[in-house]
Write an enzyme that holds these catalytic residues in place. Structure first.
Site, mmCIF file in Angstrom:
data_model
loop_
_atom_site.group_PDB
_atom_site.id
_atom_site.type_symbol
_atom_site.label_atom_id
_atom_site.label_comp_id
_atom_site.label_asym_id
_atom_site.label_seq_id
_atom_site.Cartn_x
_atom_site.Cartn_y
_atom_site.Cartn_z
ATOM 1 N N VAL A 101 0.876 -1.181 0.000
ATOM 2 C CA VAL A 101 0.000 0.000 0.000
ATOM 3 C C VAL A 101 0.909 1.225 0.000
ATOM 4 C CG1 VAL A 101 -1.807 1.286 1.217
ATOM 5 C CG2 VAL A 101 -1.825 -1.227 1.259
ATOM 6 N N HIS A 105 2.955 4.368 6.010
ATOM 7 C CA HIS A 105 2.394 3.733 7.205
ATOM 8 C C HIS A 105 3.495 3.057 8.002
ATOM 9 C CE1 HIS A 105 2.136 0.758 3.938
ATOM 10 N NE2 HIS A 105 2.373 -0.165 4.856
HETATM 11 P P1 5GP Z 1 2.650 -3.015 3.537
HETATM 12 O O1 5GP Z 1 2.661 -4.415 2.969
HETATM 13 O O2 5GP Z 1 2.367 -2.016 2.418
HETATM 14 O O3 5GP Z 1 3.814 -2.654 4.374
HETATM 15 O O4 5GP Z 1 1.418 -2.975 4.536
HETATM 16 C C1 5GP Z 1 0.096 -2.884 4.145
HETATM 17 C C2 5GP Z 1 -0.712 -3.549 5.221
HETATM 18 O O5 5GP Z 1 -2.049 -3.159 5.039
HETATM 19 C C3 5GP Z 1 -0.681 -5.065 5.192
HETATM 20 O O6 5GP Z 1 -0.133 -5.544 6.411
HETATM 21 C C4 5GP Z 1 -2.142 -5.457 5.002
HETATM 22 O O7 5GP Z 1 -2.512 -6.598 5.769
HETATM 23 C C5 5GP Z 1 -2.886 -4.210 5.440
HETATM 24 N N1 5GP Z 1 -4.157 -4.013 4.776
HETATM 25 C C6 5GP Z 1 -4.418 -4.183 3.440
HETATM 26 N N2 5GP Z 1 -5.703 -3.868 3.176
HETATM 27 C C7 5GP Z 1 -6.260 -3.509 4.361
HETATM 28 C C8 5GP Z 1 -7.582 -3.070 4.725
HETATM 29 O O8 5GP Z 1 -8.497 -2.937 3.918
HETATM 30 N N3 5GP Z 1 -7.789 -2.789 6.035
HETATM 31 C C9 5GP Z 1 -6.798 -2.897 6.976
HETATM 32 N N4 5GP Z 1 -7.117 -2.605 8.232
HETATM 33 N N5 5GP Z 1 -5.546 -3.297 6.670
HETATM 34 C C10 5GP Z 1 -5.281 -3.596 5.373
#
Ligand code: 5GP
Ligand code: ZN
Length: 118
Positions: A101, A105
């Site tokens: 994403v 974050h």
């Molecule tokens: P990244 O992989 O980009 O570091 O973290 C993105 C995080 O967002 C992942 O751990 C994933 O589980 C979480 N995530 C993806 N879609 C959603 C959503 O719709 N709601 C929530 N609460 N978390 C999400």
């Protein structure tokens, strides 16, 4: 303009309340909510309300908000009571590091034994 909401961004939609999330803390500049796919008993995402693709881009453009984000990560850890047992703050940056994403974050992970990474 830099920091403006992006129409195709999942986390901008969570900030706008268009997609539900289990919110654990909110400030004027940040939102913290539970990860939909938790990797630890405590797994909370802390995001800025403004849109930047990753944590470093946020810090370069809006350092005060980046500081808010880091402070909030600590507040989440305290609220979740993992501050005493230990927790990890993770910023996956770029697809090669697992970022999926592209709205800045911090993952706050705790509540289990976290293997040393580096
Ligand atoms: P990244 O992989 O980009 O570091 O973290 C993105 C995080 O967002 C992942 O751990 C994933 O589980 C979480 N995530 C993806 N879609 C959603 C959503 O719709 N709601 C929530 N609460 N978390 C999400
Ligand atoms: Zn966004």
């Amino acid at each position: 303009m830099a920091g403006e909401p992006q129409a195709d961004c999942l986390f901008c939609k969570i900030v706008a309340g268009e997609i539900p999330a289990t919110i654990v803390r909110e400030t004027e500049t940040t939102v913290a909510f539970r990860d939909i796919s938790p990797q630890a008993p405590t797994h909370v995402l802390v995001i800025p309300r403004v849109h930047y693709p990753d944590g470093a881009a946020l810090a370069a453009a809006e350092p005060l908000v980046a500081a808010d984000l880091l402070r909030e990560a600590g507040e989440v850890a305290a609220q979740e009571k993992v501050d005493t047992t230990g927790y990890r703050i993770v910023f996956n940056t770029g697809p090669g590091a697992g970022q999926t994403v592209f709205h800045a974050h911090a993952h706050v992970l705790g509540g289990r034994d976290l293997q040393r990474l580096v």
